[in-house]
Design an enzyme around this catalytic site. Sequence first.
Site, short mmCIF file in Angstrom:
data_model
loop_
_atom_site.label_atom_id
_atom_site.label_comp_id
_atom_site.label_asym_id
_atom_site.label_seq_id
_atom_site.Cartn_x
_atom_site.Cartn_y
_atom_site.Cartn_z
N HIS A 137 0.82 -1.22 0.00
CA HIS A 137 0.00 0.00 0.00
C HIS A 137 0.85 1.26 0.00
O HIS A 137 0.38 2.34 0.36
CB HIS A 137 -1.00 -0.02 1.17
CG HIS A 137 -2.22 -0.80 0.82
ND1 HIS A 137 -2.43 -2.07 1.27
CD2 HIS A 137 -3.27 -0.50 0.03
CE1 HIS A 137 -3.57 -2.52 0.77
NE2 HIS A 137 -4.10 -1.59 0.02
N GLU B 262 -10.09 13.03 14.85
CA GLU B 262 -9.53 13.40 13.55
C GLU B 262 -10.34 14.59 13.03
O GLU B 262 -11.18 15.15 13.74
CB GLU B 262 -9.57 12.22 12.56
CG GLU B 262 -8.56 11.14 12.90
CD GLU B 262 -8.33 10.14 11.78
OE1 GLU B 262 -8.85 10.36 10.67
OE2 GLU B 262 -7.63 9.13 12.02
N ASP C 18 -6.18 4.45 9.97
CA ASP C 18 -7.59 4.52 9.56
C ASP C 18 -8.03 3.28 8.81
O ASP C 18 -9.18 2.89 8.85
CB ASP C 18 -7.80 5.73 8.63
CG ASP C 18 -7.56 7.03 9.36
OD1 ASP C 18 -7.62 7.02 10.60
OD2 ASP C 18 -7.30 8.04 8.69
P1 FAD Z 1 4.30 -1.96 2.01
O1 FAD Z 1 3.82 -0.95 1.04
O2 FAD Z 1 4.26 -3.36 1.59
O3 FAD Z 1 5.79 -1.58 2.50
C1 FAD Z 1 6.09 -0.27 2.93
C2 FAD Z 1 7.59 -0.17 3.27
O4 FAD Z 1 7.87 -0.95 4.42
C3 FAD Z 1 8.51 -0.69 2.18
O5 FAD Z 1 9.70 0.03 2.21
C4 FAD Z 1 8.75 -2.13 2.59
O6 FAD Z 1 9.96 -2.64 2.07
C5 FAD Z 1 8.79 -1.99 4.09
N1 FAD Z 1 8.31 -3.19 4.79
C6 FAD Z 1 7.14 -3.85 4.62
N2 FAD Z 1 7.06 -4.87 5.48
C7 FAD Z 1 8.21 -4.87 6.19
C8 FAD Z 1 8.73 -5.68 7.21
N3 FAD Z 1 8.06 -6.73 7.69
N4 FAD Z 1 9.96 -5.39 7.71
C9 FAD Z 1 10.66 -4.33 7.25
N5 FAD Z 1 10.22 -3.52 6.27
C10 FAD Z 1 9.00 -3.79 5.75
N6 FAD Z 1 -0.72 5.15 7.32
C11 FAD Z 1 -0.92 5.64 8.54
O7 FAD Z 1 0.03 5.83 9.30
N7 FAD Z 1 -2.18 5.94 8.98
C12 FAD Z 1 -3.27 5.73 8.22
O8 FAD Z 1 -4.39 6.00 8.65
C13 FAD Z 1 -3.09 5.19 6.93
N8 FAD Z 1 -4.14 4.93 6.13
C14 FAD Z 1 -3.94 4.41 4.90
C15 FAD Z 1 -5.04 4.14 4.10
C16 FAD Z 1 -4.87 3.60 2.85
C17 FAD Z 1 -6.08 3.31 1.99
C18 FAD Z 1 -3.56 3.34 2.36
C19 FAD Z 1 -3.36 2.80 1.00
C20 FAD Z 1 -2.46 3.62 3.14
C21 FAD Z 1 -2.63 4.16 4.43
N9 FAD Z 1 -1.55 4.44 5.25
C22 FAD Z 1 -1.77 4.93 6.50
C23 FAD Z 1 -0.17 4.26 4.78
C24 FAD Z 1 0.40 2.93 5.23
O9 FAD Z 1 0.65 2.92 6.60
C25 FAD Z 1 1.73 2.65 4.54
O10 FAD Z 1 1.59 2.75 3.16
C26 FAD Z 1 2.25 1.26 4.91
O11 FAD Z 1 3.54 1.10 4.40
C27 FAD Z 1 1.36 0.23 4.32
O12 FAD Z 1 1.69 -1.05 4.78
P2 FAD Z 1 1.99 -2.18 3.71
O13 FAD Z 1 1.94 -3.45 4.44
O14 FAD Z 1 1.13 -2.04 2.54
O15 FAD Z 1 3.50 -1.77 3.38
#
Ligand code: FAD
Length: 524
Positions: free
Chosen positions: A109, A286, A173
């Site tokens: 994400h 919020e 969120d």
């Molecule tokens: P990924 O996109 O898969 O990875 C993000 C980063 O972390 C990359 O650099 C990856 O290499 C690294 N990573 C992933 N897993 C690990 C691991 N296990 N160990 C070490 N590194 C790792 N954020 C907020 O803070 N608050 C919110 O309310 C919020 N709402 C959101 C709502 C939506 C609809 C979306 C799309 C995003 C939102 N986000 C929010 C952002 C979100 O927290 C970040 O995009 C987060 O990285 C998403 O987690 P992911 O598992 O998809 O990570």
Amino acid sequence: MTTNLGLSIITLITLFISLTPTLTKSEEGIDVFLPITLNLTVLTDPFSISAASHDFGNITDESPGAVLCPSSPTEVARLLGFANGGFSYNGVSSIPEPTFKVAARGQGHSLRGQASAPGGIVVNMTCLAMAAKPAAVVISADGTYADVAAGTMWVDVLKAAVERGVSPVTWTDYLYLSVGGTLSNAGIGGQTFRHGPQISNVHELDVITGKGDLMTCSPKLNPELFYGVLGGLGQFGIITRARIALGHAPTRVKWSRILYSDFSAFKRDQERLISMTNDLGVDFLEGQLMMSNGIVDTSFFPLSDQTRVASLVNDHRIIYVLEVAKYYDSTTLPIINLVMDMLSKTLGFAPGFMFIQDVPYFDFLNRVRNEEEKLRSLGLWEVPHPWLNIFVPKSRILDFHDGVISGLLLNQTATAGVTLFYPTNRNKWNNLMSTMSPDEDVFYVIGLLQSAGGSQNWQELENLNDKIIQFCENSGIKIKEYLMHYTRKEDWIKHFGPKWYDFLRRKIMFDPKRLLSPGQDIFN
Ligand code: FAD
């Protein structure tokens, strides 16, 4: 597709790297390690590659050479050991030194390819969560913490916890994000003012460093790694397990949206409410903006009130929506009435524009899922998302509001998406962690969550983002970006400011070959 793996060419649907370990004597009598058995199955089929090339931002396309779907943390450790050239011995290596990079991917994400590894290997963390034994989420006997496989989505942590009457205390969120992904950023939301971000509610982590070492860390054990990894943008190691703090899970929530036409009253009330962290305060706070040049979503409000809400927005061009929630169950029922009464009597909102829903705790936390389903059904979920997330110091929020909201956003012919606008306290943010925030006790979280499509393409929206950043720069407003993506080293150095040298030192300690999370573009 680039295949820069230092291995033989990968063309098969799955590649079985099986290199047999042998300790032999060379002619000079030096012990030479031939490669030990890797036994890793990596996926190179078009579907796996394509899935790992894109993210929620829908702007970048960065193909890895292969995807690893690990069945245990030791497989990830072996991969990183190998990527480090772990098979050379006494300076003699039997194979060319590998040069490929590795990125953990949670739910993908990210917005700008942060979880990608162009030409390298993406580690699918969902596989580890599915393979976790005895389960991906294990609640402690006393219910004070959960041990969670880092590829688990927060929604699954919530499901497992509430079954035992407990719950993590602070949330994003949206819950379909992985634990490791949000801990690599911060994990912020409406509970942050009370409990801090998610990174402040972790007791312990298991991490595989960029060198391939599997280490447990906590504030007392390997603290450099622990603090570095929290908010560390995946730069120091891959988190495989997180011990998350838990509290009591309430059963129900009074969830309220309260409308203001006056920005100073909105700001004053938001700031007063986040200063009340006792039982009489709210549990979640919020705020959002409703603008007449955007889509005015009135679905939260009763059907009979939707027209007058839309008229209020049209009349004022902008309405500020305070969003608060108070948790309760049978034991706290008397308090909830006191709090809701306090809100209705003391806040300076537009008279007659306070609305309350009474919902189950799970549904409240999972509220964005409904939005996702709505957008998906309209074909508006998988569109480019040039989001801009910034933290603005409280002392300059009026200037920001006047210059950016009134000056730039309201003067657009159209705005697309949600704009979040709320203050939070900094007292629970630990400065030893990698995440950056403004240097003030209170700062505002501003999320310009714009979706491209329709009349606007993402480059136009990105231009608007650039103007906003430029405005802050010109006005001396010291913002910090969140979920940012810089491509110039000087921007990263500026972002980390005094913490840059700690960040760099930790990189040298834990990932000296700079293998991890290349999609962040910090050390490439
Ligand atoms: P990924 O996109 O898969 O990875 C993000 C980063 O972390 C990359 O650099 C990856 O290499 C690294 N990573 C992933 N897993 C690990 C691991 N296990 N160990 C070490 N590194 C790792 N954020 C907020 O803070 N608050 C919110 O309310 C919020 N709402 C959101 C709502 C939506 C609809 C979306 C799309 C995003 C939102 N986000 C929010 C952002 C979100 O927290 C970040 O995009 C987060 O990285 C998403 O987690 P992911 O598992 O998809 O990570």
